[in-house]
Design a protein around this motif. Structure first.
Motif, PDB file in Angstrom:
ATOM      1  N   ASP A  27       0.799  -1.224   0.000  1.00 30.26           N
ATOM      2  CA  ASP A  27       0.000   0.000   0.000  1.00 30.26           C
ATOM      3  C   ASP A  27       0.836   1.280   0.000  1.00 30.26           C
ATOM      4  O   ASP A  27       0.297   2.374   0.145  1.00 30.26           O
ATOM      5  CB  ASP A  27      -0.945   0.017   1.204  1.00 30.26           C
ATOM      6  N   HIS A  28       2.146   1.165  -0.162  1.00 31.54           N
ATOM      7  CA  HIS A  28       3.008   2.351  -0.057  1.00 31.54           C
ATOM      8  C   HIS A  28       2.665   3.396  -1.120  1.00 31.54           C
ATOM      9  O   HIS A  28       2.546   4.586  -0.818  1.00 31.54           O
ATOM     10  CB  HIS A  28       4.478   1.954  -0.166  1.00 31.54           C
ATOM     11  N   GLY A  29       2.503   2.951  -2.357  1.00 30.65           N
ATOM     12  CA  GLY A  29       2.195   3.896  -3.419  1.00 30.65           C
ATOM     13  C   GLY A  29       0.872   4.597  -3.194  1.00 30.65           C
ATOM     14  O   GLY A  29       0.767   5.824  -3.338  1.00 30.65           O
ATOM     15  N   LEU A  30      -0.146   3.829  -2.845  1.00 29.60           N
ATOM     16  CA  LEU A  30      -1.466   4.404  -2.592  1.00 29.60           C
ATOM     17  C   LEU A  30      -1.419   5.381  -1.421  1.00 29.60           C
ATOM     18  O   LEU A  30      -2.026   6.463  -1.467  1.00 29.60           O
ATOM     19  CB  LEU A  30      -2.475   3.288  -2.305  1.00 29.60           C
ATOM     20  N   ASN A  31      -0.708   4.989  -0.373  1.00 34.65           N
ATOM     21  CA  ASN A  31      -0.628   5.851   0.803  1.00 34.65           C
ATOM     22  C   ASN A  31       0.082   7.165   0.502  1.00 34.65           C
ATOM     23  O   ASN A  31      -0.369   8.237   0.924  1.00 34.65           O
ATOM     24  CB  ASN A  31       0.092   5.120   1.943  1.00 34.65           C
ATOM     25  N   MET A  32       1.188   7.092  -0.208  1.00 35.32           N
ATOM     26  CA  MET A  32       1.921   8.309  -0.530  1.00 35.32           C
ATOM     27  C   MET A  32       1.113   9.195  -1.478  1.00 35.32           C
ATOM     28  O   MET A  32       1.100  10.429  -1.356  1.00 35.32           O
ATOM     29  CB  MET A  32       3.280   7.967  -1.134  1.00 35.32           C
ATOM     30  N   LYS A  33       0.432   8.577  -2.419  1.00 29.96           N
ATOM     31  CA  LYS A  33      -0.436   9.322  -3.335  1.00 29.96           C
ATOM     32  C   LYS A  33      -1.533  10.033  -2.552  1.00 29.96           C
ATOM     33  O   LYS A  33      -1.798  11.227  -2.768  1.00 29.96           O
ATOM     34  CB  LYS A  33      -1.041   8.371  -4.368  1.00 29.96           C
ATOM     35  N   ARG A  34      -2.178   9.324  -1.656  1.00 30.01           N
ATOM     36  CA  ARG A  34      -3.240   9.916  -0.846  1.00 30.01           C
ATOM     37  C   ARG A  34      -2.711  11.084  -0.012  1.00 30.01           C
ATOM     38  O   ARG A  34      -3.350  12.138   0.080  1.00 30.01           O
ATOM     39  CB  ARG A  34      -3.846   8.859   0.076  1.00 30.01           C
TER      40      ARG A  34
END
Length: 204
Positions: free
Chosen positions: A37-44
């Motif tokens: 979920d790192h990409g999604l979290n950073m995007k959010r």
């Protein structure tokens, strides 16, 4: 280094774009050795930062950095939010409104120390510190924009053969070897984005 309002907004937009545009890549890296979920979290998190424009850019640089950090701590899940958010907050706390290069070096030292304390980690454990620490060494040594950006990318690459001994990836043991650390990759992207946005020069 003096940043007018336009330059501050450009910096924020560049940092956010680097995470939003690379979200799938970061997610893929994290799927290999983390929660995925790192990409999604950073995007959010950086979408939330973008949502605070234009008011965010109205703030002086130190206050702007602290506000970015607070937003990331609140909006980014996992370990990334507290660690990256802490870096931005501590950097803002340590900087004067118009920092010279020596001020930036000193503030980055304090921010990195805060990340170490928050994550209870050191360089060499396959975390974002494996980018922050060597990049800071190049920066403190007088490296120019090209050298700093190159070190950021190379440092992230160097995490691939490393054994993870901190964070979620550490549970995989030797299976963590052969995969780039997603936190290191996102740190390298943020550094490169900041340099490009600011058109950083070693003499600034």
């Amino acid at each position: 280094m003096s940043l007018d309002r336009g330059a501050r907004e450009k910096l924020v937009r560049a940092l956010a774009a680097s995470m939003i545009e690379h979200a799938e890549e970061l997610t893929s890296l994290d799927q290999a050795i983390g929660d995925g979920d790192h990409g999604l979290n950073m995007k959010r998190g950086f979408e939330a930062v973008l949502a605070t424009l234009p008011g965010l850019a109205d703030k002086a640089l130190p206050e702007m950095l602290k506000a970015i950090g607070m937003t990331l701590v609140m909006k980014v899940g996992g370990a990334s939010g507290p660690l990256v958010g802490t870096f931005f907050m501590e950097l803002g706390k340590a900087l004067p409104e118009q920092p010279a290069r020596t001020d930036l070096v000193a503030a980055a030292d304090k921010a990195i120390d805060a990340v170490k304390m928050r994550g209870r980690s050191e360089a060499g454990q396959k975390t974002l510190l494996d980018v922050l620490v060597p990049v800071q060494a190049v920066f403190a040594g007088g490296g120019d924009a090209k050298a700093i950006a190159a070190e950021a990318a190379q440092a992230a690459d160097r995490t691939t053969p490393m054994l993870a001994t901190r964070g979620r990836a550490s549970f995989l043991g030797e299976r963590s070897i052969g995969h780039m650390d997603p936190g290191s990759r996102s740190a390298s992207l943020l550094i490169s984005a900041a340099i490009a946005a600011l058109e950083f020069e070693a003499t600034s």
